[in-house]
Design a protein around this motif. Structure first.
Motif, short mmCIF file in Angstrom:
data_model
loop_
_atom_site.label_atom_id
_atom_site.label_comp_id
_atom_site.label_asym_id
_atom_site.label_seq_id
_atom_site.Cartn_x
_atom_site.Cartn_y
_atom_site.Cartn_z
N PRO A 25 0.80 -1.23 0.00
CA PRO A 25 0.00 0.00 0.00
C PRO A 25 0.84 1.28 0.00
CG PRO A 25 -0.26 -1.21 2.07
CD PRO A 25 0.56 -2.06 1.15
N GLU A 26 2.11 1.17 0.39
CA GLU A 26 2.97 2.36 0.38
C GLU A 26 3.42 2.74 -1.02
OE1 GLU A 26 5.82 -1.12 0.56
OE2 GLU A 26 3.85 -0.65 1.39
N ALA A 27 3.20 1.86 -1.99
CA ALA A 27 3.59 2.13 -3.38
C ALA A 27 2.54 3.03 -4.02
CB ALA A 27 3.73 0.82 -4.15
N ASP A 28 2.90 4.30 -4.20
CA ASP A 28 1.92 5.25 -4.71
C ASP A 28 2.18 5.67 -6.16
OD1 ASP A 28 4.20 6.65 -4.14
OD2 ASP A 28 3.22 8.18 -2.93
N ASN A 29 3.15 5.04 -6.80
CA ASN A 29 3.45 5.27 -8.22
C ASN A 29 3.44 3.93 -8.95
OD1 ASN A 29 4.21 8.15 -8.18
ND2 ASN A 29 5.85 7.43 -6.85
N VAL A 30 3.26 3.98 -10.25
CA VAL A 30 3.36 2.77 -11.07
C VAL A 30 4.25 3.10 -12.26
CG1 VAL A 30 2.16 1.09 -12.52
CG2 VAL A 30 1.09 1.91 -10.41
N TYR A 31 5.30 2.31 -12.43
CA TYR A 31 6.18 2.46 -13.59
C TYR A 31 5.68 1.56 -14.71
CZ TYR A 31 10.28 2.44 -16.56
OH TYR A 31 11.11 2.56 -17.63
N PRO A 32 5.35 2.12 -15.88
CA PRO A 32 4.89 1.28 -16.99
C PRO A 32 6.05 0.94 -17.93
CG PRO A 32 4.38 3.58 -17.45
CD PRO A 32 5.13 3.54 -16.12
N GLY A 33 6.41 -0.31 -17.98
CA GLY A 33 7.43 -0.78 -18.92
C GLY A 33 6.78 -1.48 -20.10
N ASP A 34 7.46 -1.48 -21.20
CA ASP A 34 6.95 -2.10 -22.42
C ASP A 34 8.12 -2.80 -23.09
OD1 ASP A 34 5.73 -2.75 -24.82
OD2 ASP A 34 4.86 -0.78 -25.11
N CYS A 35 7.93 -4.07 -23.42
CA CYS A 35 9.04 -4.85 -23.98
C CYS A 35 8.52 -5.71 -25.12
CB CYS A 35 9.62 -5.73 -22.87
SG CYS A 35 11.06 -6.65 -23.37
N CYS A 36 9.33 -5.83 -26.14
CA CYS A 36 9.00 -6.69 -27.27
C CYS A 36 10.23 -7.49 -27.64
CB CYS A 36 8.50 -5.86 -28.45
SG CYS A 36 7.77 -6.87 -29.75
N VAL A 37 10.10 -8.78 -27.67
CA VAL A 37 11.22 -9.68 -27.99
C VAL A 37 10.75 -10.73 -28.99
CG1 VAL A 37 12.29 -9.35 -25.72
CG2 VAL A 37 10.71 -11.24 -26.05
N PRO A 38 11.68 -11.41 -29.63
CA PRO A 38 11.27 -12.52 -30.51
C PRO A 38 10.48 -13.56 -29.71
CG PRO A 38 13.60 -12.01 -30.82
CD PRO A 38 13.14 -11.22 -29.62
N LEU A 39 9.48 -14.13 -30.35
CA LEU A 39 8.64 -15.11 -29.66
C LEU A 39 9.45 -16.26 -29.05
CD1 LEU A 39 5.55 -15.35 -32.02
CD2 LEU A 39 5.65 -14.38 -29.72
N SER A 40 10.55 -16.64 -29.71
CA SER A 40 11.36 -17.74 -29.18
C SER A 40 12.04 -17.38 -27.86
CB SER A 40 12.42 -18.14 -30.21
OG SER A 40 13.28 -17.03 -30.49
N SER A 41 12.21 -16.09 -27.58
CA SER A 41 12.84 -15.63 -26.34
C SER A 41 11.84 -15.25 -25.26
CB SER A 41 13.71 -14.40 -26.62
OG SER A 41 14.69 -14.68 -27.57
N LEU A 42 10.58 -15.13 -25.62
CA LEU A 42 9.58 -14.57 -24.74
C LEU A 42 9.46 -15.25 -23.37
CD1 LEU A 42 7.44 -12.33 -24.58
CD2 LEU A 42 5.81 -13.97 -25.51
N PRO A 43 9.33 -16.57 -23.29
CA PRO A 43 9.18 -17.19 -21.96
C PRO A 43 10.36 -16.90 -21.04
CG PRO A 43 8.65 -18.78 -23.68
CD PRO A 43 9.24 -17.58 -24.37
#
Length: 97
Positions: A25-43
Motif C-alpha cells: 500500500p505504500e507504493a503510490d506510483n506505477v512504472y509502466p514498462g513495455d518490452c517486445c522480444v522474438p517469440l522464441s525468447s519470450l518465456p
C-alpha cells in the motif's frame, strides 16, 4: 466503437489495476514498462524480468498480448524506491536486448 478503442481501454485498465491492487500500500506510483522480444525468447525474458524485479522487492504486474512478443510490466513503487526500480528496469532492458 472500434476494436482499437477496446484494446486501449484494456491497457489503461491494467495500469489502474496495478495502482489499486498490490500488496504494497505504500507504493503510490506505477512504472509502466513495455518490452517486445522474438517469440522464441519470450518465456525466458518474461521469467527473468519478473525475477529481477522480485529480487529487488518490487513485484511486477504483467499485462501481456504475447502473440506478437510484446508484454507490459507495471511496477508499483514509492518515490524512495525510484533508483532501485530504474536499476531493475535497466537490467530488464538488457535481458530484452
Amino acid at each position: 466503437v472500434t476494436k482499437i478503442v477496446y484494446l486501449w481501454e484494456d491497457r489503461r485498465g491494467c495500469f489502474c489495476a496495478a495502482k489499486d491492487w498490490n500488496d504494497r500500500p505504500e507504493a503510490d506510483n506505477v512504472y509502466p514498462g513495455d518490452c517486445c522480444v522474438p517469440l522464441s525468447s519470450l518465456p525466458d525474458v518474461i521469467s527473468q524480468t519478473e525475477a529481477v524485479f522480485n529480487g529487488c522487492g518490487l513485484p511486477p504486474i504483467m499485462c501481456c498480448h504475447i502473440a506478437d512478443g510484446n508484454f507490459h510490466l507495471l511496477v508499483p513503487y514509492n518515490e524512495s524506491e525510484r533508483a532501485t526500480m530504474m536499476a531493475c528496469d535497466k537490467k530488464a532492458v538488457e535481458l530484452a536486448l
